[in-house]
Design a protein around this motif. Structure first.
Motif, PDB file in Angstrom:
ATOM      1  N   ARG A 250      -5.802  31.170  -6.760  1.00 23.04           N
ATOM      2  CA  ARG A 250      -4.215  31.071  -6.450  1.00 23.04           C
ATOM      3  C   ARG A 250      -3.804  29.723  -6.372  1.00 23.04           C
ATOM      4  NH1 ARG A 250      -1.748  34.072  -1.044  1.00 23.04           N
ATOM      5  NH2 ARG A 250       0.474  33.134  -1.321  1.00 23.04           N
ATOM      6  N   LYS A 251      -4.728  28.884  -5.595  1.00 18.93           N
ATOM      7  CA  LYS A 251      -4.441  27.202  -5.494  1.00 18.93           C
ATOM      8  C   LYS A 251      -4.476  26.854  -7.085  1.00 18.93           C
ATOM      9  CE  LYS A 251      -5.887  26.249  -0.979  1.00 18.93           C
ATOM     10  NZ  LYS A 251      -6.835  25.190  -0.184  1.00 18.93           N
ATOM     11  N   ALA A 252      -4.970  27.091  -7.978  1.00 15.48           N
ATOM     12  CA  ALA A 252      -5.121  26.535  -9.223  1.00 15.48           C
ATOM     13  C   ALA A 252      -3.749  26.745  -9.674  1.00 15.48           C
ATOM     14  CB  ALA A 252      -6.110  27.173 -10.023  1.00 15.48           C
ATOM     15  N   VAL A 253      -2.912  27.964  -9.908  1.00 16.86           N
ATOM     16  CA  VAL A 253      -1.711  28.265 -10.381  1.00 16.86           C
ATOM     17  C   VAL A 253      -0.574  27.247  -9.579  1.00 16.86           C
ATOM     18  CG1 VAL A 253       0.147  29.886 -10.586  1.00 16.86           C
ATOM     19  CG2 VAL A 253      -2.099  30.617 -10.982  1.00 16.86           C
ATOM     20  N   GLN A 254      -0.927  27.102  -8.257  1.00 21.14           N
ATOM     21  CA  GLN A 254       0.122  26.283  -7.565  1.00 21.14           C
ATOM     22  C   GLN A 254      -0.103  24.791  -7.993  1.00 21.14           C
ATOM     23  OE1 GLN A 254      -0.947  27.296  -3.426  1.00 21.14           O
ATOM     24  NE2 GLN A 254       0.409  29.114  -3.449  1.00 21.14           N
ATOM     25  N   PHE A 255      -1.300  24.586  -8.071  1.00 23.52           N
ATOM     26  CA  PHE A 255      -1.633  23.175  -8.514  1.00 23.52           C
ATOM     27  C   PHE A 255      -1.203  22.773  -9.878  1.00 23.52           C
ATOM     28  CE2 PHE A 255      -4.704  19.916 -10.249  1.00 23.52           C
ATOM     29  CZ  PHE A 255      -4.247  18.813  -9.469  1.00 23.52           C
ATOM     30  N   LEU A 304       0.461  19.014 -17.352  1.00 24.32           N
ATOM     31  CA  LEU A 304      -0.074  20.367 -17.620  1.00 24.32           C
ATOM     32  C   LEU A 304      -1.681  20.185 -18.064  1.00 24.32           C
ATOM     33  CD1 LEU A 304       2.690  22.233 -19.523  1.00 24.32           C
ATOM     34  CD2 LEU A 304       1.696  22.923 -17.287  1.00 24.32           C
ATOM     35  N   SER A 305      -1.909  19.200 -19.079  1.00 26.83           N
ATOM     36  CA  SER A 305      -3.239  19.103 -19.580  1.00 26.83           C
ATOM     37  C   SER A 305      -3.998  18.352 -18.682  1.00 26.83           C
ATOM     38  CB  SER A 305      -3.007  18.133 -20.918  1.00 26.83           C
ATOM     39  OG  SER A 305      -2.480  17.146 -20.611  1.00 26.83           O
ATOM     40  N   GLY A 306      -3.450  17.432 -17.604  1.00 29.71           N
ATOM     41  CA  GLY A 306      -4.363  17.008 -16.731  1.00 29.71           C
ATOM     42  C   GLY A 306      -4.967  17.781 -15.655  1.00 29.71           C
ATOM     43  N   THR A 307      -4.128  19.050 -15.595  1.00 23.79           N
ATOM     44  CA  THR A 307      -4.530  19.911 -14.719  1.00 23.79           C
ATOM     45  C   THR A 307      -5.434  21.207 -15.438  1.00 23.79           C
ATOM     46  OG1 THR A 307      -2.705  21.231 -14.732  1.00 23.79           O
ATOM     47  CG2 THR A 307      -2.888  19.682 -12.908  1.00 23.79           C
ATOM     48  N   MET A 308      -5.024  21.724 -16.329  1.00 24.36           N
ATOM     49  CA  MET A 308      -5.646  22.646 -17.169  1.00 24.36           C
ATOM     50  C   MET A 308      -7.197  22.411 -17.874  1.00 24.36           C
ATOM     51  SD  MET A 308      -2.361  24.642 -18.566  1.00 24.36           S
ATOM     52  CE  MET A 308      -3.323  26.023 -19.014  1.00 24.36           C
ATOM     53  N   VAL A 309      -7.062  21.064 -18.290  1.00 21.57           N
ATOM     54  CA  VAL A 309      -8.407  20.707 -19.101  1.00 21.57           C
ATOM     55  C   VAL A 309      -9.474  21.010 -18.227  1.00 21.57           C
ATOM     56  CG1 VAL A 309      -9.675  18.911 -20.233  1.00 21.57           C
ATOM     57  CG2 VAL A 309      -7.186  19.568 -20.879  1.00 21.57           C
ATOM     58  N   PRO A 310      -9.536  20.356 -16.877  1.00 19.27           N
ATOM     59  CA  PRO A 310     -10.546  20.015 -16.219  1.00 19.27           C
ATOM     60  C   PRO A 310     -10.913  21.864 -15.573  1.00 19.27           C
ATOM     61  CG  PRO A 310      -8.995  19.219 -15.238  1.00 19.27           C
ATOM     62  CD  PRO A 310      -8.508  19.169 -16.568  1.00 19.27           C
ATOM     63  N   ILE A 311      -9.949  22.203 -15.262  1.00 22.96           N
ATOM     64  CA  ILE A 311      -9.894  23.816 -14.735  1.00 22.96           C
ATOM     65  C   ILE A 311     -10.785  24.572 -15.839  1.00 22.96           C
ATOM     66  CG2 ILE A 311      -8.764  25.921 -14.093  1.00 22.96           C
ATOM     67  CD1 ILE A 311      -6.721  23.959 -12.607  1.00 22.96           C
ATOM     68  N   ILE A 312     -10.200  24.337 -17.125  1.00 22.42           N
ATOM     69  CA  ILE A 312     -10.779  25.203 -18.087  1.00 22.42           C
ATOM     70  C   ILE A 312     -12.351  24.854 -18.431  1.00 22.42           C
ATOM     71  CG2 ILE A 312     -10.849  25.742 -20.899  1.00 22.42           C
ATOM     72  CD1 ILE A 312      -7.835  25.705 -20.427  1.00 22.42           C
ATOM     73  N   LEU A 313     -12.441  23.626 -18.581  1.00 22.06           N
ATOM     74  CA  LEU A 313     -13.650  23.062 -18.658  1.00 22.06           C
ATOM     75  C   LEU A 313     -14.851  23.709 -17.671  1.00 22.06           C
ATOM     76  CD1 LEU A 313     -13.269  19.319 -19.820  1.00 22.06           C
ATOM     77  CD2 LEU A 313     -13.847  21.610 -21.237  1.00 22.06           C
ATOM     78  N   ASP A 314     -14.340  23.736 -16.261  1.00 25.11           N
ATOM     79  CA  ASP A 314     -15.046  24.238 -15.171  1.00 25.11           C
ATOM     80  C   ASP A 314     -15.379  25.692 -15.199  1.00 25.11           C
ATOM     81  OD1 ASP A 314     -16.134  23.687 -12.230  1.00 25.11           O
ATOM     82  OD2 ASP A 314     -14.652  25.214 -12.040  1.00 25.11           O
ATOM     83  N   ARG A 315     -14.441  26.446 -15.799  1.00 27.44           N
ATOM     84  CA  ARG A 315     -14.780  27.823 -16.049  1.00 27.44           C
ATOM     85  C   ARG A 315     -15.706  28.059 -16.843  1.00 27.44           C
ATOM     86  NH1 ARG A 315     -12.177  27.774 -12.094  1.00 27.44           N
ATOM     87  NH2 ARG A 315     -10.104  29.105 -11.573  1.00 27.44           N
ATOM     88  N   LEU A 316     -15.834  27.131 -18.000  1.00 29.80           N
ATOM     89  CA  LEU A 316     -16.837  27.543 -19.116  1.00 29.80           C
ATOM     90  C   LEU A 316     -18.056  26.884 -18.686  1.00 29.80           C
ATOM     91  CD1 LEU A 316     -14.409  26.201 -22.126  1.00 29.80           C
ATOM     92  CD2 LEU A 316     -15.131  28.480 -21.456  1.00 29.80           C
ATOM     93  N   LYS A 317     -18.218  26.120 -17.447  1.00 34.75           N
ATOM     94  CA  LYS A 317     -19.539  25.560 -16.980  1.00 34.75           C
ATOM     95  C   LYS A 317     -19.734  24.332 -17.652  1.00 34.75           C
ATOM     96  CE  LYS A 317     -20.133  29.494 -14.480  1.00 34.75           C
ATOM     97  NZ  LYS A 317     -19.676  29.278 -13.239  1.00 34.75           N
ATOM     98  N   ILE A 318     -18.715  23.669 -17.870  1.00 29.84           N
ATOM     99  CA  ILE A 318     -18.848  22.416 -18.453  1.00 29.84           C
ATOM    100  C   ILE A 318     -18.388  21.306 -17.460  1.00 29.84           C
ATOM    101  CG2 ILE A 318     -18.356  20.712 -20.377  1.00 29.84           C
ATOM    102  CD1 ILE A 318     -17.762  23.122 -22.164  1.00 29.84           C
TER     103      ILE A 318
END
Length: 349
Positions: A250-255, A304-318
């Motif tokens: 939930r916080k990720a969407v808000q962020f 957008l990319s400054g938030t989504m890139v690290p979140i996606i990488l974290d979900r992919l265990k990178i």
């Protein structure tokens, strides 16, 4: 000791006092960066059925207590921790009161295999002064981690994230040789070279446009640079939030929404500045409008990319601290150049 060869290691261990040698050998049984490596083997325990008076008498009479300790752990017959009480609570409670009446309920116990970073996050979250470590199979108390030890872990993790954020790995270059440092940096510089080539390929698509409007070559770096810097600011906040476990679903969407709005607000402001600057410099209102629109779009994309890139990488265990900067730079450069030169090709040529 783990970095020494076996002969040197055994030589040092042989010269240690028996208790110290046992503690070192026991610590080496656990994985690197685990709680078992960090925990102290000296701590204070008392039977769970004691009262405050018995505990105080024990503390005063026992000459082998640790130099510093914050909590006293209550254990059962199998030496399993069942509660804890701070020294301050013991000192201000009447002697006849049972320890179970003043002990902390619902004691949190940690396994020695737990990663130190996870333990540090728990200390930050709950404000622990110390935490018991128990064997996962038997439940027997085997060690205690104190706040003093966790402070060092937090410092090391912060340095580790900072080094990874700029692509230098988890170990500082200070103590490395020039050749080792060059080899370590060469890998990520090679990746950056590849992303720079991608941005150059985008520029090459508009060679004819640049030839006809030379001012574009002058203004191009402004759009890309602003996008990269704005994205890096967002990236630093995102990586820290991920390291602190603050970005749940939930916080990720808000962020992401907040940073996109930040990009929009900053984009509008700098678009106006870029419009006035370019229109006055080159006496061309359309050119000023093109760079203003490109600036606005690139700053929104950067947020957008400054938030989504690290979140996606974290979900992919990178590790997002290790890889985010490369992807972010690529996105802001490619989008910035493509939008700016594309608009210029459509309206200026």
């Amino acid at each position: 000791l783990e970095d020494l060869d076996e002969e040197a290691k055994q030589k040092i261990l042989a010269n240690l006092p028996e208790a110290a040698r046992w503690a070192v050998e026991d610590a080496l049984r656990y994985p690197e960066s685990s709680t078992g490596r960090l925990m102290a083997r000296e701590f204070v325990t008392v039977p769970a059925d004691w009262n405050v008076g018995q505990t105080i008498d024990f503390l005063r009479a026992n000459p082998d207590l640790p130099d510093d300790f914050y909590d006293i752990y209550l254990v059962d017959e199998a030496y399993r921790p069942v509660g804890s009480v701070s020294v301050s609570h013991v000192l201000r409670t009447r002697r006849a009161v049972a320890l179970t009446n003043v002990a902390q309920g619902d004691l949190r116990v940690f396994p020695p295999e737990l990663d130190q970073e996870e333990l540090a996050h728990t200390f930050r979250q709950y404000g622990f002064s110390s935490a018991p470590v128990a064997d996962a199979e038997t439940g027997r108390l085997v060690g205690v981690v104190t706040l003093d030890d966790i402070v060092h872990v937090i410092d090391e993790e912060a340095e580790d994230d900072l080094m990874r954020l700029v692509g230098l790995g988890s170990v500082s270059d200070i103590n490395r040789s020039s050749l080792q440092t060059a080899r370590n940096r060469f890998i990520w510089l090679s990746v950056n070279l590849g992303t720079a080539v991608l941005a150059s390929m985008v520029i090459s698509l508009f060679q004819g446009t640049i030839r006809e409007v030379v001012a574009l070559a002058v203004l191009m770096p402004i759009v890309a640079s602003m996008g990269g810097n704005a994205g890096t600011q967002t990236l630093a906040v995102a990586v820290r939030a991920l390291a602190m476990k603050d970005l749940r679903a939930r916080k990720a969407v808000q962020f992401i929404t907040r940073e996109a709005l930040v990009g929009l607000f900053n984009g509008v402001g700098f678009a106006l500045v870029a419009f006035v600057f370019s229109a006055l410099w080159f006496q061309d209102v359309i050119l000023g409008t093109v760079i203003a629109v490109a600036m606005l779009i690139n700053l929104i994309v950067a947020g957008l990319s400054g938030t989504m890139v690290p979140i996606i990488l974290d979900r992919l265990k990178i590790d997002p601290a290790n890889a985010s900067a490369v992807f972010l730079t690529t996105i802001t450069d490619v989008v910035g150049f493509f939008v700016f030169l594309g608009l210029a090709a459509a309206f200026l040529v």
